[in-house]
Design an enzyme around this catalytic site. Structure first.
Site, PDB file in Angstrom:
ATOM      1  N   GLU A  81       5.843   0.135 -10.328  1.00 13.17           N
ATOM      2  CA  GLU A  81       6.332   1.338  -9.661  1.00 13.17           C
ATOM      3  C   GLU A  81       7.721   1.063  -9.079  1.00 13.17           C
ATOM      4  O   GLU A  81       8.222   1.821  -8.257  1.00 13.17           O
ATOM      5  CB  GLU A  81       5.363   1.826  -8.584  1.00 13.17           C
ATOM      6  CG  GLU A  81       5.006   0.810  -7.533  1.00 13.17           C
ATOM      7  CD  GLU A  81       4.012   1.357  -6.522  1.00 13.17           C
ATOM      8  OE1 GLU A  81       4.386   2.272  -5.778  1.00 13.17           O
ATOM      9  OE2 GLU A  81       2.870   0.866  -6.482  1.00 13.17           O
ATOM     10  N   CYS A 113       0.192   1.536  -7.563  1.00 10.14           N
ATOM     11  CA  CYS A 113      -0.277   0.141  -7.730  1.00 10.14           C
ATOM     12  C   CYS A 113      -1.361   0.009  -8.789  1.00 10.14           C
ATOM     13  O   CYS A 113      -1.836  -1.094  -9.064  1.00 10.14           O
ATOM     14  CB  CYS A 113      -0.823  -0.381  -6.403  1.00 10.14           C
ATOM     15  SG  CYS A 113       0.274  -0.123  -5.021  1.00 10.14           S
ATOM     16  N   THR A 154       4.441  -5.118   5.594  1.00  9.35           N
ATOM     17  CA  THR A 154       3.573  -5.170   4.400  1.00  9.35           C
ATOM     18  C   THR A 154       4.402  -5.141   3.107  1.00  9.35           C
ATOM     19  O   THR A 154       3.914  -4.736   2.066  1.00  9.35           O
ATOM     20  CB  THR A 154       2.522  -4.031   4.391  1.00  9.35           C
ATOM     21  OG1 THR A 154       3.195  -2.774   4.346  1.00  9.35           O
ATOM     22  CG2 THR A 154       1.639  -4.093   5.613  1.00  9.35           C
ATOM     23  N   SER A 203      -3.207   6.553   4.088  1.00 11.24           N
ATOM     24  CA  SER A 203      -3.290   5.673   2.907  1.00 11.24           C
ATOM     25  C   SER A 203      -4.511   4.758   2.987  1.00 11.24           C
ATOM     26  O   SER A 203      -5.156   4.488   1.973  1.00 11.24           O
ATOM     27  CB  SER A 203      -2.002   4.867   2.726  1.00 11.24           C
ATOM     28  OG  SER A 203      -1.894   3.828   3.668  1.00 11.24           O
ATOM     29  N   HIS A 235      -7.289  -4.722  -4.722  1.00  8.79           N
ATOM     30  CA  HIS A 235      -5.873  -4.484  -4.459  1.00  8.79           C
ATOM     31  C   HIS A 235      -5.658  -4.772  -2.967  1.00  8.79           C
ATOM     32  O   HIS A 235      -6.422  -4.300  -2.126  1.00  8.79           O
ATOM     33  CB  HIS A 235      -5.522  -3.023  -4.785  1.00  8.79           C
ATOM     34  CG  HIS A 235      -4.176  -2.635  -4.258  1.00  8.79           C
ATOM     35  ND1 HIS A 235      -3.033  -3.307  -4.618  1.00  8.79           N
ATOM     36  CD2 HIS A 235      -3.789  -1.688  -3.360  1.00  8.79           C
ATOM     37  CE1 HIS A 235      -2.006  -2.765  -3.989  1.00  8.79           C
ATOM     38  NE2 HIS A 235      -2.438  -1.787  -3.212  1.00  8.79           N
ATOM     39  N   LYS A 244     -11.701  -4.392   5.309  1.00 12.14           N
ATOM     40  CA  LYS A 244     -12.028  -2.994   5.675  1.00 12.14           C
ATOM     41  C   LYS A 244     -12.801  -2.329   4.539  1.00 12.14           C
ATOM     42  O   LYS A 244     -13.784  -1.617   4.757  1.00 12.14           O
ATOM     43  CB  LYS A 244     -10.744  -2.181   5.876  1.00 12.14           C
ATOM     44  CG  LYS A 244     -10.047  -2.331   7.208  1.00 12.14           C
ATOM     45  CD  LYS A 244      -8.813  -1.402   7.153  1.00 12.14           C
ATOM     46  CE  LYS A 244      -7.809  -1.681   8.253  1.00 12.14           C
ATOM     47  NZ  LYS A 244      -8.252  -1.247   9.566  1.00 12.14           N
ATOM     48  N   ASN A 274       2.481  -7.521  -0.107  1.00 10.80           N
ATOM     49  CA  ASN A 274       2.052  -6.546  -1.109  1.00 10.80           C
ATOM     50  C   ASN A 274       2.890  -6.730  -2.370  1.00 10.80           C
ATOM     51  O   ASN A 274       4.102  -6.967  -2.294  1.00 10.80           O
ATOM     52  CB  ASN A 274       2.210  -5.118  -0.579  1.00 10.80           C
ATOM     53  CG  ASN A 274       1.410  -4.108  -1.391  1.00 10.80           C
ATOM     54  OD1 ASN A 274       0.829  -4.445  -2.432  1.00 10.80           O
ATOM     55  ND2 ASN A 274       1.354  -2.876  -0.913  1.00 10.80           N
ATOM     56  N   SER A 306      -1.942   4.513  -4.955  1.00 12.64           N
ATOM     57  CA  SER A 306      -1.796   5.701  -4.115  1.00 12.64           C
ATOM     58  C   SER A 306      -1.472   6.922  -4.955  1.00 12.64           C
ATOM     59  O   SER A 306      -0.916   6.819  -6.043  1.00 12.64           O
ATOM     60  CB  SER A 306      -0.687   5.477  -3.090  1.00 12.64           C
ATOM     61  OG  SER A 306      -1.079   4.530  -2.150  1.00 12.64           O
TER      62      SER A 306
HETATM   63  N1  CAA Z   1      -3.995  -9.366  17.523  1.00 12.12           N
HETATM   64  C1  CAA Z   1      -4.883  -9.115  16.515  1.00 12.12           C
HETATM   65  N2  CAA Z   1      -4.967  -7.909  15.892  1.00 12.12           N
HETATM   66  C2  CAA Z   1      -4.112  -6.938  16.252  1.00 12.12           C
HETATM   67  C3  CAA Z   1      -3.168  -7.144  17.287  1.00 12.12           C
HETATM   68  C4  CAA Z   1      -3.122  -8.414  17.919  1.00 12.12           C
HETATM   69  N3  CAA Z   1      -2.253  -8.676  18.885  1.00 12.12           N
HETATM   70  N4  CAA Z   1      -2.468  -5.996  17.423  1.00 12.12           N
HETATM   71  C5  CAA Z   1      -2.960  -5.109  16.518  1.00 12.12           C
HETATM   72  N5  CAA Z   1      -3.949  -5.681  15.820  1.00 12.12           N
HETATM   73  C6  CAA Z   1      -4.742  -5.087  14.735  1.00 12.12           C
HETATM   74  C7  CAA Z   1      -5.138  -3.654  14.995  1.00 12.12           C
HETATM   75  O1  CAA Z   1      -6.278  -3.556  15.805  1.00 12.12           O
HETATM   76  C8  CAA Z   1      -5.373  -3.174  13.582  1.00 12.12           C
HETATM   77  O2  CAA Z   1      -6.635  -3.608  13.136  1.00 12.12           O
HETATM   78  P1  CAA Z   1      -7.720  -2.536  12.599  1.00 12.12           P
HETATM   79  O3  CAA Z   1      -7.052  -1.793  11.483  1.00 12.12           O
HETATM   80  O4  CAA Z   1      -8.849  -3.402  12.145  1.00 12.12           O
HETATM   81  O5  CAA Z   1      -8.023  -1.652  13.748  1.00 12.12           O
HETATM   82  C9  CAA Z   1      -4.327  -3.940  12.759  1.00 12.12           C
HETATM   83  O6  CAA Z   1      -3.904  -5.023  13.592  1.00 12.12           O
HETATM   84  C10 CAA Z   1      -3.103  -3.105  12.413  1.00 12.12           C
HETATM   85  O7  CAA Z   1      -2.654  -2.508  13.582  1.00 12.12           O
HETATM   86  P2  CAA Z   1      -2.162  -0.991  13.569  1.00 12.12           P
HETATM   87  O8  CAA Z   1      -3.155  -0.116  12.872  1.00 12.12           O
HETATM   88  O9  CAA Z   1      -1.744  -0.622  14.945  1.00 12.12           O
HETATM   89  O10 CAA Z   1      -0.878  -1.164  12.641  1.00 12.12           O
HETATM   90  P3  CAA Z   1       0.303  -0.185  12.366  1.00 12.12           P
HETATM   91  O11 CAA Z   1      -0.013   1.195  12.795  1.00 12.12           O
HETATM   92  O12 CAA Z   1       1.541  -0.790  12.919  1.00 12.12           O
HETATM   93  O13 CAA Z   1       0.422  -0.176  10.769  1.00 12.12           O
HETATM   94  C11 CAA Z   1      -0.271  -0.011   8.511  1.00 12.12           C
HETATM   95  C12 CAA Z   1      -0.503  -0.689   9.861  1.00 12.12           C
HETATM   96  C13 CAA Z   1      -0.663   1.471   8.621  1.00 12.12           C
HETATM   97  C14 CAA Z   1      -1.134  -0.670   7.458  1.00 12.12           C
HETATM   98  C15 CAA Z   1       1.231  -0.118   8.134  1.00 12.12           C
HETATM   99  O14 CAA Z   1       1.602  -1.466   8.032  1.00 12.12           O
HETATM  100  C16 CAA Z   1       1.573   0.589   6.844  1.00 12.12           C
HETATM  101  O15 CAA Z   1       1.834   1.796   6.843  1.00 12.12           O
HETATM  102  N6  CAA Z   1       1.606  -0.156   5.713  1.00 12.12           N
HETATM  103  C17 CAA Z   1       1.909   0.407   4.389  1.00 12.12           C
HETATM  104  C18 CAA Z   1       0.786   1.246   3.845  1.00 12.12           C
HETATM  105  C19 CAA Z   1      -0.395   0.440   3.385  1.00 12.12           C
HETATM  106  O16 CAA Z   1      -0.314  -0.755   3.153  1.00 12.12           O
HETATM  107  N7  CAA Z   1      -1.524   1.146   3.209  1.00 12.12           N
HETATM  108  C20 CAA Z   1      -2.724   0.510   2.693  1.00 12.12           C
HETATM  109  C21 CAA Z   1      -3.541   1.429   1.822  1.00 12.12           C
HETATM  110  S1  CAA Z   1      -2.510   2.227   0.606  1.00 12.12           S
HETATM  111  C22 CAA Z   1      -2.420   1.146  -0.704  1.00 12.12           C
HETATM  112  O17 CAA Z   1      -3.184   0.238  -0.804  1.00 12.12           O
HETATM  113  C23 CAA Z   1      -1.336   1.344  -1.722  1.00 12.12           C
HETATM  114  C24 CAA Z   1      -0.247   0.417  -1.409  1.00 12.12           C
HETATM  115  O18 CAA Z   1      -0.223  -0.700  -1.885  1.00 12.12           O
HETATM  116  C25 CAA Z   1       0.815   0.847  -0.496  1.00 12.12           C
END
Ligand code: CAA
Length: 384
Positions: A81, A113, A154, A203, A235, A244, A274, A306
């Site tokens: 992609e 992906c 990521t 996502s 993936h 998860k 990733n 996605s």
């Molecule tokens: N110590 C340990 N853990 C901690 C922590 C700390 N100090 N602070 C936060 N965490 C944990 C949180 O509790 C959370 O865990 P859970 O999900 O188990 O609750 C984890 O760390 C992440 O924290 P947040 O949810 O607050 O993170 P964020 O809002 O900053 O963003 C994300 C996380 C949404 C994945 C972001 O990085 C993102 O948008 N990434 C790109 C999208 C993505 O990867 N999506 C995945 C599915 S889509 C897909 O698979 C296609 C693809 O390849 C893109």
């Protein structure tokens, strides 16, 4: 007797540069455990100016051709992609860099992906019809998000090349497969953007919805019950996503699923980040290269792209597979990357989106055998 079809060889390549996520956490003022434990990531591969999906794809495939030659390879698929042209396929550039014969078709596939799995399925279909053929399937991607966004951590980059054939030496793929397609705006990259756009929370939900949907379809189409799957490989946009997903699947089917059943697939991905289409197959490389003897084990593979498509399929690890592994080369590729400071990484990120309007010459900076050398007359050029 039915044909045995599957993955005969598998080789992973990544970029020459890496960012340590502890450094990124310090820069962003974030607790490093959020990245290490919350997301399950330690490092992310970053391409140098002369690296892209074409150079990574060629770098991944070259060791396969050194081992097996090119005879019988009549198709090359490059799944990505992070395409480098709107018309000409990345596969044609890779075909040239690898010196594949002219009697080999070269095509690029896209669906976020997921498309590496579409390429794998197409390859299996072709070999079922012509069992003497071998198909080279390469998944290659650079995950790029905006600087300072939640998704930045990521990012990553890698390519995985697989030689798909009859009588495979690594993994014999079973015919049962489960598919789930649903249109959703969870992640996408418009034609005029060099970075992906993403609704992070949506996502994660879309990934899990597609996992459960693909699982149900797998079971409805002859897939085995969960107890008969020895290892899982997903993936991995970040490695905690696999955990998860497993929790959601366990709840869905009402079974216990021990973490040990997927953890072996996360070792490389923790260090690469990733790699979109390559991520699932980097996970498979990690699993096969681990200490566990997986002879005869059934591995469940979950592919997600996605937008969205999920597919679940499974394969059996072939006796003797360890004689064909590439663990030493993969670890060397990971260990010899040059660490960038956050300032160097940010400068590279900002300059990555070169257009085609002006001619540009790119000096070789990366350690691999293949280099993107620049643009002249609006066309990209590469050399070995
Ligand atoms: N110590 C340990 N853990 C901690 C922590 C700390 N100090 N602070 C936060 N965490 C944990 C949180 O509790 C959370 O865990 P859970 O999900 O188990 O609750 C984890 O760390 C992440 O924290 P947040 O949810 O607050 O993170 P964020 O809002 O900053 O963003 C994300 C996380 C949404 C994945 C972001 O990085 C993102 O948008 N990434 C790109 C999208 C993505 O990867 N999506 C995945 C599915 S889509 C897909 O698979 C296609 C693809 O390849 C893109």
């Amino acid at each position: 007797m039915s044909l045995r079809l599957g993955i005969h060889d598998l080789s992973l390549a990544t970029t020459s540069f890496v960012v340590q996520l502890d450094d990124l956490a310090a820069y962003a003022g974030v607790d490093p455990d959020k990245y290490r434990l919350g997301l399950g990531q330690e490092q992310m591969s970053v391409p140098g100016a002369d690296e892209d999906i074409v150079t990574m794809a060629a770098r991944a495939a070259a060791p396969i051709l050194e081992r097996h030659g090119v005879d019988g390879i009549r198709t090359l698929y490059v799944a990505t992609e992070s395409g480098v042209d709107q018309s000409k396929s990345a596969a044609v550039f890779v075909h040239s860099l690898l010196g594949l014969p002219s009697s080999c078709r070269a095509v690029e596939l896209k669906q976020a992906c997921y498309s590496g799995t579409a390429a794998l399925q197409a390859a299996l279909g072709q070999i079922a019809r012509s069992p003497e053929d071998r198909v080279l399937v390469i998944s290659a991607d650079i995950a790029r998000y905006a600087l300072d966004s939640a998704a930045e951590v990521t990012q990553g980059a890698a390519a995985v090349a697989m030689l798909v054939s009859a009588d495979p030496a690594l993994v014999e793929l079973e015919s049962a497969t489960g598919i789930y397609t649903a249109e959703v705006d969870d992640f996408w990259r418009p034609n005029d953007s060099s970075t992906a756009l993403v609704d992070g929370k949506l996502s994660v939900d879309a990934y899990i919805d597609a996992y459960l949907g693909a699982w149900d379809d797998y079971r409805a189409h002859g897939g085995v019950p969960i107890e008969q799957i020895d290892r899982f490989c997903h993936h991995q946009p970040f490695t905690r996503m696999a955990a998860k997903a497993q929790r959601a699947l366990a709840e869905h089917v009402g079974a216990e699923i021990d973490e040990a059943r997927h953890l072996g697939s996360t070792r490389y991905n923790r260090r690469i980040g990733n790699s979109y289409t390559a991520s699932l197959y980097a996970g498979l490389a990690s699993l096969l290269d681990g200490d566990d003897d997986l002879t005869g084990a059934r591995i469940g593979l979950y592919s997600y792209g996605s937008g969205s498509i999920g597919e679940f399929l499974a394969g059996r690890v072939v006796p003797g597979y360890r004689d064909h592994g590439r663990a030493a080369a993969t670890l060397a590729a990971l260990d010899t990357r040059t660490t960038l400071s956050i300032e160097q990484y940010r400068a590279l990120h900002a300059g990555a989106a070169i257009g085609s309007v002006q001619d540009v010459t790119i000096a070789p900076v990366s350690s691999g055998p293949f280099h993107f050398t620049g643009v002249t007359g609006r066309a990209r050029h590469y050399r070995r």
